[in-house]
Design a protein around this motif. Structure first.
Motif, short mmCIF file in Angstrom:
data_model
loop_
_atom_site.label_atom_id
_atom_site.label_comp_id
_atom_site.label_asym_id
_atom_site.label_seq_id
_atom_site.Cartn_x
_atom_site.Cartn_y
_atom_site.Cartn_z
N LEU A 230 -9.05 9.91 -10.94
CA LEU A 230 -9.47 9.13 -9.78
C LEU A 230 -8.93 7.71 -9.83
N ASP A 231 -8.69 7.19 -11.03
CA ASP A 231 -8.19 5.82 -11.16
C ASP A 231 -6.85 5.65 -10.47
N THR A 232 -5.97 6.64 -10.60
CA THR A 232 -4.67 6.56 -9.94
C THR A 232 -4.83 6.56 -8.42
N HIS A 233 -5.73 7.41 -7.93
CA HIS A 233 -5.98 7.48 -6.49
C HIS A 233 -6.46 6.13 -5.97
N ILE A 234 -7.40 5.52 -6.68
CA ILE A 234 -7.95 4.24 -6.24
C ILE A 234 -6.90 3.14 -6.35
N ALA A 235 -6.04 3.21 -7.36
CA ALA A 235 -4.97 2.22 -7.49
C ALA A 235 -4.05 2.28 -6.28
N TYR A 236 -3.65 3.49 -5.87
CA TYR A 236 -2.82 3.62 -4.67
C TYR A 236 -3.57 3.10 -3.44
N GLU A 237 -4.81 3.49 -3.31
CA GLU A 237 -5.63 3.10 -2.16
C GLU A 237 -5.79 1.59 -2.09
#
Length: 290
Positions: A100-107
């Motif tokens: 999820l950290d990667t997803h939030i970083a992109y977001e």
């Protein structure tokens, strides 16, 4: 505990520019690594945005490619510092899913996020009560304190729709399958409030909400939840994140990402307009008065 990576895009910008510099110099990975007395794998990781770039390695490459005191050298140095900053979401790492950290970083770094959601409503538009029931139903092993932490994380993500210190507020284009409006999450009172929240938030100038109705033909990418991230910097390529029970799968290949953009436009073409979407939600909302 998942490994929190922090900002993603600075690493990608460094990787893009280092690959470009090597290609323009007509050199192989092995040649550059040999000249700098570093391993080929280390240079490969730098050029593929894997791991945290070290200031010394990037400085050595700046000197090697003879670009010291240039605007690009300044950018590379700035991106190294940015890549090492801790993501605001790091404090929630104990409760986060592994990727999820990667997803939030992109977001966090995107200018525009285009999402398609089924059957749950988009995370960025959920109320606290709706999110709480969602976690209780889909991840029943979570403790109350973990759920509280994850809800605070979602509220932090939602805040980007209203304000970001160094960027314009995130623009959200969201398509909801109509089933999400009928999928009971908790009590009728929770759903009534959630639908009202959708209508209210959809009037914001940076939020574009649509419903894919039951009456629409079934577009190709309408059977799973996914997000399409767009970035303001021309150097940053768009990214697609597909969400499954096994976590997120990230697509970055230019041709496949372009296909998903076309598929998303197709979903939008089959969806109701923003005004008709609000009308449909308002017509369903009274069913949840309890």
């Amino acid at each position: 505990m998942p490994s929190i990576q922090g900002p993603v895009m600075p690493r990608k910008r460094i990787a893009t520019e280092l690959r470009r510099l090597r290609d323009e110099a007509n050199l192989t990975l092995e040649q550059v690594a040999g000249d700098l007395l570093i391993s080929t794998s280390k240079l490969s990781r730098l050029e593929n945005a894997q791991g945290s770039p070290q200031a010394r390695d990037v400085r050595d490459l700046i000197n090697y490619y003879q670009i010291a005191d240039t605007e690009l050298a300044a950018k590379l140095t700035r991106w190294v510092r940015a890549a090492h900053r801790q993501g605001w979401w790091n404090e929630y790492s104990d409760a986060m899913a592994p990727d999820l950290d990667t997803h939030i970083a992109y977001e966090t770094e995107a200018a525009v996020t285009r999402v398609y959601a089924i059957p749950a409503l988009p995370v960025l538009l959920q109320t606290v009560d709706y999110s709480r029931v969602y976690y209780q139903n889909t991840e029943p092993w979570r403790t109350p304190s973990e759920i509280d932490m994850l809800i605070q994380l979602r509220r932090g993500r939602q805040a980007a729709l209203d304000h970001r210190d160094d960027q314009h507020p995130l623009r959200l284009v969201a398509v909801i399958h109509e089933s999400g409006l009928h999928q009971l999450m908790g009590t009728p009172e929770i759903m009534h409030a959630q639908l009202g929240h959708l209508v209210e938030r959809s009037t914001a100038p940076n939020i574009d909400l649509h419903v894919l109705p039951f009456s629409a033909a079934l577009p190709f990418t309408s059977t799973c939840t996914y997000a399409y991230f767009e970035f303001s910097d021309a150097l940053d390529r768009d990214v697609v994140a597909i969400e499954t029970h096994a976590g997120f799968r990230y697509i970055e290949a230019t041709k496949t990402v372009a296909q998903y953009r076309r598929h998303y436009e197709n979903v939008l073409d089959h969806s109701l307009s923003s005004e008709d979407t609000r009308g449909l939600i308002r017509s369903i909302q009274p069913r949840y008065r309890g």
